[in-house]
Design a protein around this motif. Structure first.
Motif, PDB file in Angstrom:
ATOM      1  N   PHE A 130      -8.050  -2.558  -4.157  1.00 12.21           N
ATOM      2  CA  PHE A 130      -6.977  -3.090  -3.747  1.00 12.21           C
ATOM      3  C   PHE A 130      -7.233  -3.843  -2.259  1.00 12.21           C
ATOM      4  O   PHE A 130      -6.598  -4.814  -2.035  1.00 12.21           O
ATOM      5  CB  PHE A 130      -5.656  -2.272  -3.753  1.00 12.21           C
ATOM      6  CG  PHE A 130      -4.554  -2.907  -3.591  1.00 12.21           C
ATOM      7  CD1 PHE A 130      -4.044  -4.009  -4.081  1.00 12.21           C
ATOM      8  CD2 PHE A 130      -3.408  -2.304  -2.566  1.00 12.21           C
ATOM      9  CE1 PHE A 130      -2.996  -4.964  -3.707  1.00 12.21           C
ATOM     10  CE2 PHE A 130      -2.409  -2.855  -2.158  1.00 12.21           C
ATOM     11  CZ  PHE A 130      -1.940  -4.199  -2.683  1.00 12.21           C
ATOM     12  N   TYR A 131      -7.937  -2.976  -1.660  1.00 11.84           N
ATOM     13  CA  TYR A 131      -8.331  -3.528  -0.273  1.00 11.84           C
ATOM     14  C   TYR A 131      -9.289  -5.278  -0.433  1.00 11.84           C
ATOM     15  O   TYR A 131      -9.004  -5.898   0.083  1.00 11.84           O
ATOM     16  CB  TYR A 131      -9.524  -2.724   0.331  1.00 11.84           C
ATOM     17  CG  TYR A 131     -10.249  -3.074   1.473  1.00 11.84           C
ATOM     18  CD1 TYR A 131      -9.799  -3.087   3.180  1.00 11.84           C
ATOM     19  CD2 TYR A 131     -11.369  -3.602   1.228  1.00 11.84           C
ATOM     20  CE1 TYR A 131     -10.396  -3.453   3.942  1.00 11.84           C
ATOM     21  CE2 TYR A 131     -12.212  -3.888   2.344  1.00 11.84           C
ATOM     22  CZ  TYR A 131     -11.600  -4.067   3.741  1.00 11.84           C
ATOM     23  OH  TYR A 131     -12.490  -4.431   4.669  1.00 11.84           O
ATOM     24  N   SER A 162      -7.174 -12.379  -1.094  1.00  9.71           N
ATOM     25  CA  SER A 162      -5.954 -13.106  -1.252  1.00  9.71           C
ATOM     26  C   SER A 162      -5.435 -13.416   0.167  1.00  9.71           C
ATOM     27  O   SER A 162      -4.681 -14.597   0.447  1.00  9.71           O
ATOM     28  CB  SER A 162      -4.683 -12.141  -1.717  1.00  9.71           C
ATOM     29  OG  SER A 162      -3.661 -12.763  -1.499  1.00  9.71           O
ATOM     30  N   ASN A 197      -8.947   5.161  -0.008  1.00  8.50           N
ATOM     31  CA  ASN A 197      -8.200   5.408  -1.280  1.00  8.50           C
ATOM     32  C   ASN A 197      -7.780   4.225  -2.053  1.00  8.50           C
ATOM     33  O   ASN A 197      -7.653   4.367  -3.232  1.00  8.50           O
ATOM     34  CB  ASN A 197      -6.772   6.079  -0.841  1.00  8.50           C
ATOM     35  CG  ASN A 197      -7.283   7.828  -0.751  1.00  8.50           C
ATOM     36  OD1 ASN A 197      -8.173   8.287  -1.610  1.00  8.50           O
ATOM     37  ND2 ASN A 197      -6.386   8.429   0.017  1.00  8.50           N
ATOM     38  N   ILE A 198      -7.498   3.241  -1.346  1.00  9.72           N
ATOM     39  CA  ILE A 198      -7.123   2.005  -1.844  1.00  9.72           C
ATOM     40  C   ILE A 198      -8.256   1.086  -2.457  1.00  9.72           C
ATOM     41  O   ILE A 198      -8.163   0.134  -3.022  1.00  9.72           O
ATOM     42  CB  ILE A 198      -6.086   1.159  -1.048  1.00  9.72           C
ATOM     43  CG1 ILE A 198      -6.790   0.770   0.257  1.00  9.72           C
ATOM     44  CG2 ILE A 198      -4.841   1.671  -0.907  1.00  9.72           C
ATOM     45  CD1 ILE A 198      -6.134  -0.061   1.106  1.00  9.72           C
ATOM     46  N   LEU A 245      -6.201  -9.829 -11.181  1.00  8.74           N
ATOM     47  CA  LEU A 245      -5.636  -8.550 -10.662  1.00  8.74           C
ATOM     48  C   LEU A 245      -5.111  -7.739 -11.751  1.00  8.74           C
ATOM     49  O   LEU A 245      -5.141  -6.461 -11.885  1.00  8.74           O
ATOM     50  CB  LEU A 245      -4.341  -8.864  -9.822  1.00  8.74           C
ATOM     51  CG  LEU A 245      -3.236  -7.972  -9.256  1.00  8.74           C
ATOM     52  CD1 LEU A 245      -3.939  -7.477  -8.048  1.00  8.74           C
ATOM     53  CD2 LEU A 245      -1.845  -8.283  -8.771  1.00  8.74           C
ATOM     54  N   GLY A 295      -1.160 -13.480   2.053  1.00  8.96           N
ATOM     55  CA  GLY A 295      -1.533 -14.063   0.626  1.00  8.96           C
ATOM     56  C   GLY A 295      -0.656 -14.754  -0.079  1.00  8.96           C
ATOM     57  O   GLY A 295      -0.985 -15.742  -0.672  1.00  8.96           O
ATOM     58  N   PRO A 308      -2.492   3.120   4.147  1.00  9.98           N
ATOM     59  CA  PRO A 308      -3.506   1.887   3.941  1.00  9.98           C
ATOM     60  C   PRO A 308      -2.944   1.081   2.865  1.00  9.98           C
ATOM     61  O   PRO A 308      -3.335   0.067   2.910  1.00  9.98           O
ATOM     62  CB  PRO A 308      -4.992   2.673   3.560  1.00  9.98           C
ATOM     63  CG  PRO A 308      -4.425   4.096   3.313  1.00  9.98           C
ATOM     64  CD  PRO A 308      -3.355   4.507   4.118  1.00  9.98           C
ATOM     65  N   ASN A 316      -3.594  12.621  -0.233  1.00 13.85           N
ATOM     66  CA  ASN A 316      -3.560  11.339  -1.034  1.00 13.85           C
ATOM     67  C   ASN A 316      -2.388  10.389  -1.038  1.00 13.85           C
ATOM     68  O   ASN A 316      -1.637  10.581  -2.028  1.00 13.85           O
ATOM     69  CB  ASN A 316      -4.041  11.518  -2.446  1.00 13.85           C
ATOM     70  CG  ASN A 316      -4.680  10.269  -3.130  1.00 13.85           C
ATOM     71  OD1 ASN A 316      -4.318   9.140  -2.815  1.00 13.85           O
ATOM     72  ND2 ASN A 316      -5.250  10.647  -4.320  1.00 13.85           N
ATOM     73  N   ALA A 351      -6.938  -7.578  -1.729  1.00 15.00           N
ATOM     74  CA  ALA A 351      -5.920  -7.973  -0.331  1.00 15.00           C
ATOM     75  C   ALA A 351      -6.596  -8.910   0.569  1.00 15.00           C
ATOM     76  O   ALA A 351      -6.190 -10.059   0.867  1.00 15.00           O
ATOM     77  CB  ALA A 351      -5.371  -6.868   0.070  1.00 15.00           C
ATOM     78  N   PHE A 352      -8.016  -8.609   0.648  1.00 18.23           N
ATOM     79  CA  PHE A 352      -8.568  -9.422   1.799  1.00 18.23           C
ATOM     80  C   PHE A 352      -8.853 -10.796   1.153  1.00 18.23           C
ATOM     81  O   PHE A 352      -8.767 -11.811   1.761  1.00 18.23           O
ATOM     82  CB  PHE A 352      -9.977  -8.880   2.076  1.00 18.23           C
ATOM     83  CG  PHE A 352      -9.810  -8.414   3.808  1.00 18.23           C
ATOM     84  CD1 PHE A 352     -10.062  -9.447   4.441  1.00 18.23           C
ATOM     85  CD2 PHE A 352      -9.455  -7.195   4.072  1.00 18.23           C
ATOM     86  CE1 PHE A 352      -9.887  -9.157   5.857  1.00 18.23           C
ATOM     87  CE2 PHE A 352      -9.286  -6.993   5.402  1.00 18.23           C
ATOM     88  CZ  PHE A 352      -9.533  -7.793   6.355  1.00 18.23           C
ATOM     89  N   MET A 374      -7.982   4.067  -7.609  1.00 19.70           N
ATOM     90  CA  MET A 374      -8.378   2.872  -7.082  1.00 19.70           C
ATOM     91  C   MET A 374      -9.654   2.984  -6.125  1.00 19.70           C
ATOM     92  O   MET A 374     -10.333   2.012  -5.500  1.00 19.70           O
ATOM     93  CB  MET A 374      -7.255   2.104  -6.128  1.00 19.70           C
ATOM     94  CG  MET A 374      -6.132   1.806  -6.964  1.00 19.70           C
ATOM     95  SD  MET A 374      -5.053   0.596  -6.177  1.00 19.70           S
ATOM     96  CE  MET A 374      -4.102   1.770  -5.226  1.00 19.70           C
ATOM     97  N   ILE A 381      -1.464   7.661  -1.655  1.00 16.35           N
ATOM     98  CA  ILE A 381      -1.090   6.627  -2.899  1.00 16.35           C
ATOM     99  C   ILE A 381      -0.523   7.398  -3.936  1.00 16.35           C
ATOM    100  O   ILE A 381       0.544   6.957  -4.764  1.00 16.35           O
ATOM    101  CB  ILE A 381      -1.998   5.935  -3.125  1.00 16.35           C
ATOM    102  CG1 ILE A 381      -2.976   5.159  -2.087  1.00 16.35           C
ATOM    103  CG2 ILE A 381      -2.031   4.933  -4.431  1.00 16.35           C
ATOM    104  CD1 ILE A 381      -4.171   4.442  -2.551  1.00 16.35           C
ATOM    105  N   ALA A 416      -2.506  -2.947   3.043  1.00 15.17           N
ATOM    106  CA  ALA A 416      -3.187  -3.867   1.920  1.00 15.17           C
ATOM    107  C   ALA A 416      -2.282  -4.442   1.403  1.00 15.17           C
ATOM    108  O   ALA A 416      -2.289  -5.917   1.247  1.00 15.17           O
ATOM    109  CB  ALA A 416      -3.942  -2.965   0.935  1.00 15.17           C
ATOM    110  N   LEU A 428      -1.223  -7.537   3.740  1.00 14.61           N
ATOM    111  CA  LEU A 428      -2.238  -8.631   3.667  1.00 14.61           C
ATOM    112  C   LEU A 428      -2.130  -9.533   2.386  1.00 14.61           C
ATOM    113  O   LEU A 428      -1.865 -10.622   2.257  1.00 14.61           O
ATOM    114  CB  LEU A 428      -3.597  -8.081   3.641  1.00 14.61           C
ATOM    115  CG  LEU A 428      -4.301  -7.657   4.905  1.00 14.61           C
ATOM    116  CD1 LEU A 428      -5.639  -7.109   4.737  1.00 14.61           C
ATOM    117  CD2 LEU A 428      -4.260  -8.505   5.991  1.00 14.61           C
ATOM    118  N   PHE A 429      -1.818  -8.587   1.177  1.00 15.54           N
ATOM    119  CA  PHE A 429      -1.671  -9.061  -0.007  1.00 15.54           C
ATOM    120  C   PHE A 429      -0.435 -10.038  -0.056  1.00 15.54           C
ATOM    121  O   PHE A 429      -0.458 -11.278  -0.637  1.00 15.54           O
ATOM    122  CB  PHE A 429      -1.949  -8.257  -1.063  1.00 15.54           C
ATOM    123  CG  PHE A 429      -1.893  -8.914  -2.459  1.00 15.54           C
ATOM    124  CD1 PHE A 429      -3.194  -9.136  -2.803  1.00 15.54           C
ATOM    125  CD2 PHE A 429      -1.119  -8.660  -3.445  1.00 15.54           C
ATOM    126  CE1 PHE A 429      -3.688  -9.479  -4.151  1.00 15.54           C
ATOM    127  CE2 PHE A 429      -1.190  -9.072  -4.592  1.00 15.54           C
ATOM    128  CZ  PHE A 429      -2.613  -9.736  -4.961  1.00 15.54           C
TER     129      PHE A 429
END
Lengths: 168, 416
Positions: free
Chosen positions: B150-151, B157, B146-147, B194, A66, A54, A128, B154-155, B207, A130, A58, A61-62
């Motif tokens: 940040f999700y 952005s 878990n993120i 951020l 972005g 995940p 986990n 990210a969305f 997070m 991350i 993200a 996407l970022f």
């Protein structure tokens, strides 16, 4: 082999990424090409989700949608009067691009056929991810040095950008 | 009191109970278990997705009423005929009007991006709600990723390109300039937002949204007021709220990137803007006000949802007051406030807070008590704020003196 939901999703996402990629190089309108590229990035994020990564989804996407995508659109909007006329599909350097793409395809196919980590699908995904990623990035035994080198590179780029645009 | 406890315990598990009941019904119809589970999840996703829409319908009404009271007007009280007591049905009347309005297509638009943009902008706003924790446990949150936070970043952005899409495909130079402006503003203010979130994540150590809520024995607004202020200011810019309302500056840009849209397509942009405002309030509540935490939540988990909505309502009220009373900044003021003040402040704040937090962890080998950690963090943040205030006050004084001297000199030159 039974077909599960994740197979269906994988093929849909694969179709989205490949179809989008073909559209990026074939449409004549540069802005449309950039929008198709966004679709490719989104599909890649979906593939990362399917791979149970995940954070990478993200980050995809970022950073790609972005930041890089926006930068590409800004660049084509600010540099050419492209609003009206469709662009030709290829410029005079098409043979060089074709050569590079073929070499890249060959290298990637070779690496995949080498089967570097044969059991990668059988390895359990850590609980986990991350936490594991974060520890690996700052661990001297892990990737601390490449991480720091990349950071220094980014700082240099940042300072360089400031120096270039500074009023004298 | 016994019946009350029983009622609350039923309500607190209501979502789980309804889900289990629905799954049972579907399996009774002969669906296999995974399919039934998928349908239940899809229904849950629909509920989470429609929730912001329903909130927004009433929020628009409340906003117009409160704005009218503050500005000494009546506000909506009838829509030609009768719109319910206090005009409560006004938003429905507006929505129906927008839906039945003729769909005007300007000449020379690029049809596919033009029509896709309003849909995508609402899609991106709805997606933010997937990780907002409405209550304790795993059933009152779409997905406790878990993120987590940040999700959300990210969305929001990734959704930026939609503005360029809408502005460019409208074939209107004002819309294109509006899109450029909005992206310049949103990309810029993403950075302090951020960094403020990163400060929270560093102190909370996770997070995960539920983890961040769980870390707030002392709410982060008290422990880290400076971080909260940075986050809130940057978020106001991100949702195009009034002091930074440059995306829609009517007098200069007509109405920004969605200038050429009419009817429900315009309505979608309007809706997305309100939905983002509610989402930012919910995120602020989760990050800084302890989310669903409050008294008696342990006994009756459903109270957590009520606390969450009370806190979120207060944050929305603050947003409304700012939105109603403040004037708009100029674009150069907006940009220099971000790049010359907010971003450096956010970077210094991140460094100081992370160092102090690490120091606390080192100083208390057995684990620092929550109040001590909060008190030390608060002290460091207040000191940092004072230092920054002092420096900027001095700098402002010097700048004023310099302008005054320059004025004196030019006056002398005129006299000579």
């Amino acid at each position: 082999m039974t077909i599960t939901l994740s197979h269906v999703l994988f093929f849909l996402l694969g179709l989205m990424v490949l179809g989008g990629a073909v559209a990026v190089v074939t449409v004549r309108n540069l802005f449309h090409a950039a929008l198709w590229l966004m679709l490719v990035f989104f599909g890649m994020a979906g593939l990362y989700v399917l791979l149970e990564a995940p954070f990478f989804a993200a980050a995809q996407l970022f950073i790609y949608m972005g930041a890089i995508g926006i930068l590409i659109i800004f660049a084509i909007m600010l540099t050419r009067a492209f609003m009206r006329q469709p662009m030709p599909r290829a410029n005079e350097q098409w043979w060089l691009a074709a050569l590079l793409a073929t070499v890249l395809l060959g290298v990637l196919t070779f690496l995949i056929l080498q089967n570097i980590r044969p059991n990668i699908m059988a390895e359990a995904v850590p609980e986990n991810t991350i936490h594991v990623l974060g520890v690996t990035l700052v661990d001297p035994e892990g990737y601390a040095l490449p991480f720091e080198v990349a950071s220094v590179l980014l700082v240099i780029a940042l300072i360089g950008a400031v120096t270039i645009v500074r009023e004298r | 009191m016994d019946w009350l406890t029983r009622l609350l315990s039923f309500l607190s598990n209501a979502i789980v109970n309804i889900g289990a009941w629905l799954q049972g019904v579907l399996m009774g119809w002969g669906l296999p278990e995974p399919t039934a589970l998928l349908v239940v999840r899809a229904v849950g996703a629909l509920v989470v997705g429609f929730f912001p829409l329903i909130v927004v319908i009433f929020l628009i009404w409340a906003y117009r009423k409160i704005a009218a009271r503050i500005q000494g007007r009546l506000g909506p009280n009838s829509s030609g005929t009768w719109a319910g007591p206090w005009g409560i049905l006004q938003t429905f009347a507006d929505a129906i009007k927008m839906i039945v309005k003729e769909d005007i297509r300007p000449q020379g638009i690029d049809p596919i991006p033009y029509n896709l943009a309003p849909m995508l902008v609402v899609f991106a706003s709805v997606m933010l709600w997937a990780v907002i924790p409405f209550g304790p446990g795993g059933s009152l949150i779409g997905a406790d990723l878990n993120i987590g936070i940040f999700y959300i970043l990210a969305f929001s952005s990734a959704a930026l390109f939609i503005f360029l899409m809408a502005g460019w495909s409208s074939n209107n130079k004002y819309a294109t300039v509006g899109a450029f402006r909005s992206v310049a503003q949103l990309v810029g203010y993403e950075i302090p937002q951020l960094l403020a979130v990163l400060t929270v994540v560093a102190v909370a150590g996770t997070m995960k949204m539920q983890g961040i809520v769980g870390a707030q024995s002392v709410i982060f607004l008290v422990a880290m007021p400076l971080t909260a202020a940075i986050f809130y200011l940057a978020s106001l810019a991100e949702i195009n709220a009034r002091p930074f309302e440059l995306l829609e500056a009517e007098s200069e840009l007509v109405s920004g990137y969605f200038l050429e849209y009419s009817g429900m397509k315009f309505g979608m942009f309007y809706l997305a803007e309100f939905m983002n405002s509610v989402a930012v309030s919910a995120i602020f509540t989760t990050l800084f006000l302890g989310g669903w935490r409050g008294p008696w939540v342990d006994q009756a988990p459903i109270l957590g949802t009520i606390w969450f909505f009370i806190k979120m309502g207060l944050v929305i009220l603050v947003w409304m007051f700012i939105q109603i009373t403040l004037p708009r900044l100029r674009i150069d003021q907006m940009l220099s406030f971000n790049w010359k003040f907010l971003t450096p402040l956010a970077i210094i704040n991140l460094c100081v807070t992370v160092l102090v937090n690490k120091g606390i962890t080192e100083a208390f080998p057995g684990g620092a008590p929550a109040w001590a950690r909060a008190a030390i963090l608060l002290t460091s943040q207040v000191l940092l704020a004072l230092v920054v205030w002092g420096i900027s006050a001095l700098g402002g004084q010097r700048a004023r003196r310099r302008t005054w001297q320059a004025a004196q000199i030019s006056e002398l030159e005129v006299a000579a």
